[in-house]
Write a protein that holds these residues in place. Structure first.
Motif, PDB file in Angstrom:
ATOM      1  N   GLN A  20     -47.247  39.933  27.392  1.00 50.62           N
ATOM      2  CA  GLN A  20     -47.718  40.191  28.749  1.00 50.62           C
ATOM      3  C   GLN A  20     -46.688  39.624  29.716  1.00 50.62           C
ATOM      4  OE1 GLN A  20     -48.839  40.784  31.919  1.00 50.62           O
ATOM      5  NE2 GLN A  20     -49.967  38.841  32.003  1.00 50.62           N
ATOM      6  N   THR A  21     -46.082  40.471  30.552  1.00 49.50           N
ATOM      7  CA  THR A  21     -44.952  40.052  31.380  1.00 49.50           C
ATOM      8  C   THR A  21     -45.366  39.484  32.729  1.00 49.50           C
ATOM      9  OG1 THR A  21     -44.721  42.289  32.306  1.00 49.50           O
ATOM     10  CG2 THR A  21     -43.498  41.794  30.289  1.00 49.50           C
ATOM     11  N   SER A  61     -57.279  36.123  39.956  1.00 48.39           N
ATOM     12  CA  SER A  61     -57.260  36.602  38.563  1.00 48.39           C
ATOM     13  C   SER A  61     -56.053  37.499  38.331  1.00 48.39           C
ATOM     14  CB  SER A  61     -58.548  37.376  38.234  1.00 48.39           C
ATOM     15  OG  SER A  61     -58.682  38.484  39.105  1.00 48.39           O
ATOM     16  N   THR A  62     -55.595  37.491  37.103  1.00 53.97           N
ATOM     17  CA  THR A  62     -54.488  38.390  36.685  1.00 53.97           C
ATOM     18  C   THR A  62     -55.123  39.563  35.948  1.00 53.97           C
ATOM     19  OG1 THR A  62     -53.071  36.462  36.454  1.00 53.97           O
ATOM     20  CG2 THR A  62     -52.299  38.516  35.459  1.00 53.97           C
ATOM     21  N   ILE A  63     -55.548  40.533  36.733  1.00 51.41           N
ATOM     22  CA  ILE A  63     -56.251  41.680  36.157  1.00 51.41           C
ATOM     23  C   ILE A  63     -55.324  42.859  35.905  1.00 51.41           C
ATOM     24  CG2 ILE A  63     -56.913  42.753  38.346  1.00 51.41           C
ATOM     25  CD1 ILE A  63     -59.655  43.295  37.090  1.00 51.41           C
ATOM     26  N   ASP A  64     -54.198  42.895  36.615  1.00 51.27           N
ATOM     27  CA  ASP A  64     -53.207  43.966  36.422  1.00 51.27           C
ATOM     28  C   ASP A  64     -52.071  43.404  35.577  1.00 51.27           C
ATOM     29  OD1 ASP A  64     -54.407  45.962  38.332  1.00 51.27           O
ATOM     30  OD2 ASP A  64     -54.084  44.253  39.671  1.00 51.27           O
ATOM     31  N   VAL A  65     -51.814  44.010  34.446  1.00 50.86           N
ATOM     32  CA  VAL A  65     -50.838  43.469  33.501  1.00 50.86           C
ATOM     33  C   VAL A  65     -49.869  44.560  33.062  1.00 50.86           C
ATOM     34  CG1 VAL A  65     -52.428  41.710  32.666  1.00 50.86           C
ATOM     35  CG2 VAL A  65     -52.340  43.920  31.531  1.00 50.86           C
ATOM     36  N   ILE A  66     -48.770  44.114  32.506  1.00 52.15           N
ATOM     37  CA  ILE A  66     -47.791  44.997  31.854  1.00 52.15           C
ATOM     38  C   ILE A  66     -47.547  44.413  30.470  1.00 52.15           C
ATOM     39  CG2 ILE A  66     -45.444  45.907  31.870  1.00 52.15           C
ATOM     40  CD1 ILE A  66     -45.455  45.739  34.891  1.00 52.15           C
ATOM     41  N   THR A 110     -45.825  44.834  26.727  1.00 55.57           N
ATOM     42  CA  THR A 110     -44.702  45.523  26.087  1.00 55.57           C
ATOM     43  C   THR A 110     -44.374  44.847  24.762  1.00 55.57           C
ATOM     44  OG1 THR A 110     -42.382  46.170  26.343  1.00 55.57           O
ATOM     45  CG2 THR A 110     -43.039  44.092  27.320  1.00 55.57           C
ATOM     46  N   ASN A 111     -43.763  45.622  23.870  1.00 52.41           N
ATOM     47  CA  ASN A 111     -43.271  45.079  22.598  1.00 52.41           C
ATOM     48  C   ASN A 111     -41.751  44.978  22.578  1.00 52.41           C
ATOM     49  OD1 ASN A 111     -42.673  47.748  22.530  1.00 52.41           O
ATOM     50  ND2 ASN A 111     -43.545  48.153  20.511  1.00 52.41           N
ATOM     51  N   CYS A 112     -41.104  45.231  23.732  1.00 48.58           N
ATOM     52  CA  CYS A 112     -39.635  45.095  23.843  1.00 48.58           C
ATOM     53  C   CYS A 112     -39.328  44.247  25.073  1.00 48.58           C
ATOM     54  CB  CYS A 112     -38.961  46.466  23.901  1.00 48.58           C
ATOM     55  SG  CYS A 112     -39.618  47.585  25.146  1.00 48.58           S
ATOM     56  N   TYR A 113     -39.752  43.007  25.024  1.00 50.13           N
ATOM     57  CA  TYR A 113     -39.608  42.105  26.171  1.00 50.13           C
ATOM     58  C   TYR A 113     -38.145  41.839  26.503  1.00 50.13           C
ATOM     59  CZ  TYR A 113     -40.416  38.110  29.221  1.00 50.13           C
ATOM     60  OH  TYR A 113     -40.439  37.261  30.296  1.00 50.13           O
ATOM     61  N   PHE A 163     -36.557  43.710  29.469  1.00 49.15           N
ATOM     62  CA  PHE A 163     -37.011  43.441  30.827  1.00 49.15           C
ATOM     63  C   PHE A 163     -36.075  42.439  31.493  1.00 49.15           C
ATOM     64  CE2 PHE A 163     -40.639  45.581  29.349  1.00 49.15           C
ATOM     65  CZ  PHE A 163     -41.465  45.888  30.423  1.00 49.15           C
ATOM     66  N   GLU A 164     -35.593  42.796  32.683  1.00 45.78           N
ATOM     67  CA  GLU A 164     -34.790  41.855  33.456  1.00 45.78           C
ATOM     68  C   GLU A 164     -35.665  40.916  34.280  1.00 45.78           C
ATOM     69  OE1 GLU A 164     -31.882  43.793  35.808  1.00 45.78           O
ATOM     70  OE2 GLU A 164     -30.627  44.377  34.101  1.00 45.78           O
ATOM     71  N   SER A 165     -36.731  41.469  34.878  1.00 43.65           N
ATOM     72  CA  SER A 165     -37.616  40.633  35.687  1.00 43.65           C
ATOM     73  C   SER A 165     -38.955  41.325  35.855  1.00 43.65           C
ATOM     74  CB  SER A 165     -36.994  40.347  37.060  1.00 43.65           C
ATOM     75  OG  SER A 165     -36.827  41.567  37.782  1.00 43.65           O
ATOM     76  N   SER A 166     -39.984  40.537  36.129  1.00 41.14           N
ATOM     77  CA  SER A 166     -41.319  41.042  36.438  1.00 41.14           C
ATOM     78  C   SER A 166     -41.883  40.180  37.548  1.00 41.14           C
ATOM     79  CB  SER A 166     -42.229  40.976  35.203  1.00 41.14           C
ATOM     80  OG  SER A 166     -41.696  41.755  34.162  1.00 41.14           O
ATOM     81  N   SER A 167     -42.535  40.805  38.526  1.00 41.76           N
ATOM     82  CA  SER A 167     -43.033  40.045  39.664  1.00 41.76           C
ATOM     83  C   SER A 167     -44.219  40.762  40.283  1.00 41.76           C
ATOM     84  CB  SER A 167     -41.923  39.845  40.715  1.00 41.76           C
ATOM     85  OG  SER A 167     -41.467  41.107  41.175  1.00 41.76           O
ATOM     86  N   VAL A 168     -44.909  40.021  41.148  1.00 39.83           N
ATOM     87  CA  VAL A 168     -46.033  40.565  41.903  1.00 39.83           C
ATOM     88  C   VAL A 168     -45.591  40.731  43.346  1.00 39.83           C
ATOM     89  CG1 VAL A 168     -48.424  40.195  42.618  1.00 39.83           C
ATOM     90  CG2 VAL A 168     -47.660  39.429  40.363  1.00 39.83           C
ATOM     91  N   LEU A 169     -45.759  41.916  43.892  1.00 43.66           N
ATOM     92  CA  LEU A 169     -45.335  42.206  45.251  1.00 43.66           C
ATOM     93  C   LEU A 169     -46.425  41.845  46.241  1.00 43.66           C
ATOM     94  CD1 LEU A 169     -43.682  45.699  44.619  1.00 43.66           C
ATOM     95  CD2 LEU A 169     -42.588  43.453  44.650  1.00 43.66           C
ATOM     96  N   PRO A 170     -46.067  41.538  47.469  1.00 44.87           N
ATOM     97  CA  PRO A 170     -47.088  41.173  48.474  1.00 44.87           C
ATOM     98  C   PRO A 170     -47.896  42.364  48.966  1.00 44.87           C
ATOM     99  CG  PRO A 170     -44.891  41.133  49.440  1.00 44.87           C
ATOM    100  CD  PRO A 170     -44.695  41.328  47.969  1.00 44.87           C
ATOM    101  N   GLU A 171     -47.407  43.594  48.744  1.00 40.20           N
ATOM    102  CA  GLU A 171     -48.145  44.766  49.196  1.00 40.20           C
ATOM    103  C   GLU A 171     -49.403  44.929  48.362  1.00 40.20           C
ATOM    104  OE1 GLU A 171     -44.949  44.756  48.580  1.00 40.20           O
ATOM    105  OE2 GLU A 171     -44.085  45.006  50.594  1.00 40.20           O
TER     106      GLU A 171
END
Length: 324
Positions: free
Chosen positions: A2-3, A20-25, A27-30, A33-41
């Motif tokens: 979970q990224t 809560s962290t209800i929206d997830v990504i 993957t089996n090829c971590y 991934f260069e980066s993962s983040s949560v946007l303010p929008e």
């Protein structure tokens, strides 16, 4: 894996806020991934999430190189001159038609490779690179300015001034380079816009036809996405299907033969007519004009021999017409 490691939803319950962290990504090829983040929008009460993948899109090949025969007008004229100076008396002395045809065909094919050598050309491989008139004009202007710059540069090299940037030759070479560079950048811009317009127009036309397969094909061509291949094909299933098809077509002949009635008291002579008169009639004389008109009436994109195209045969027809 979970990224997303931050909260993606904030909900209010009375005076309290829940995170809560209800929206997830997942993957089996971590490692890709260069980066993962949560946007303010926000979308409703959910924050947007973003991930950056590490991959490289390879550009599709712009041209495909193919080899063709060089049927230029100069080569055809040289072939005509050679045939005009060739002695073809052996054809007229031959009494067998098949032998004469074989001699003429062998004679033409023998020098075909010499007068029409192979050449390599570049061919556009997809619709994306169909150039517009504006793009072709820009390419011609770029080539012209490049030739001009090369000529100015050669003068600077021959003058042995050491690129002093003061003499007229160096100044003219720099001006020619600036003109070529501007035209080169303009050509690249026009070409990219042309490719974009071709792709958009193609997608619009296929969308109007509801051609989903064609839309995905165009997208794969534009992004150079390789076609998916089955790395582990089911060999046993393929063999079974091939055996069924082979057995079906092998049984077609015997099944049809079994339905044909057998006439044991008849022979093939009983089905022939008893007329003894000749039905062939008389031969009509074939003139060179008839042969000439017939060959000229054929479409030039057709082929009547294995090597010589019809366009070349039409050009050498006045020379070999008497032999025909």
């Amino acid at each position: 894996v979970q990224t997303i490691q931050n909260y993606t939803r904030i909900a209010r319950r009375g005076n309290k806020f829940t995170y809560s962290t209800i929206d997830v990504i997942v993957t089996n090829c971590y490692s890709d991934f260069e980066s993962s983040s949560v946007l303010p929008e926000k979308i409703g009460d959910h924050f947007s999430i973003k991930c950056v993948l590490q991959f490289k899109v390879e550009l599709p090949p712009k041209f495909e190189k193919i080899s063709i025969r060089d049927y230029s007008s100069n080569n055809i004229k040289a072939f005509q001159t050679y045939l005009a100076n060739t002695n073809l008396n052996s054809l007229f002395e031959c009494n067998q038609v098949d032998t004469a045809v074989s001699i003429l065909e062998t004679h033409l094919n023998r020098y075909h490779d010499h007068f029409f050598p192979l050449k390599t050309i570049k061919k556009h491989v997809s619709f994306i690179y169909k150039p517009s008139q504006e793009s072709l004009a820009a390419i011609r202007a770029k080539k012209k300015l490049h030739r001009k710059f090369k000529a100015k540069l050669q003068k600077v090299i021959k003058s042995n001034c050491g690129s002093c940037n003061v003499c007229n030759k160096c100044i003219n070479a720099h001006l020619a380079w600036d003109e070529y560079r501007k035209q080169r950048n303009l050509t690249n811009k026009v070409t990219k816009n042309n490719k974009r317009e071709n792709l958009v127009n193609d997608l619009k036309s296929k969308s109007a036809k509801n051609d989903l397969k064609g839309i995905w094909k165009s997208i794969k061509i534009a992004t150079n996405t390789p076609a998916k291949t089955n790395t582990q094909p089911n060999v046993d299933e393929n063999n079974i299907t091939a055996e069924i098809m082979n057995k079906h077509f092998c049984e077609v002949g015997p099944k049809l033969n079994a339905t044909v009635p057998v006439h044991r008291n008849f022979t093939y002579r009983d089905f022939l007519t008893n007329s003894t008169a000749s039905t062939l009639g008389s031969f009509t004389e074939v003139s060179s004009d008839k042969i000439n008109n017939y060959i000229l009436s054929l479409s030039s994109n057709k082929a009547i021999t294995d090597q010589l195209p019809l366009r070349v045969i039409k050009s050498i027809l006045p020379i070999i017409i008497h032999s025909l």
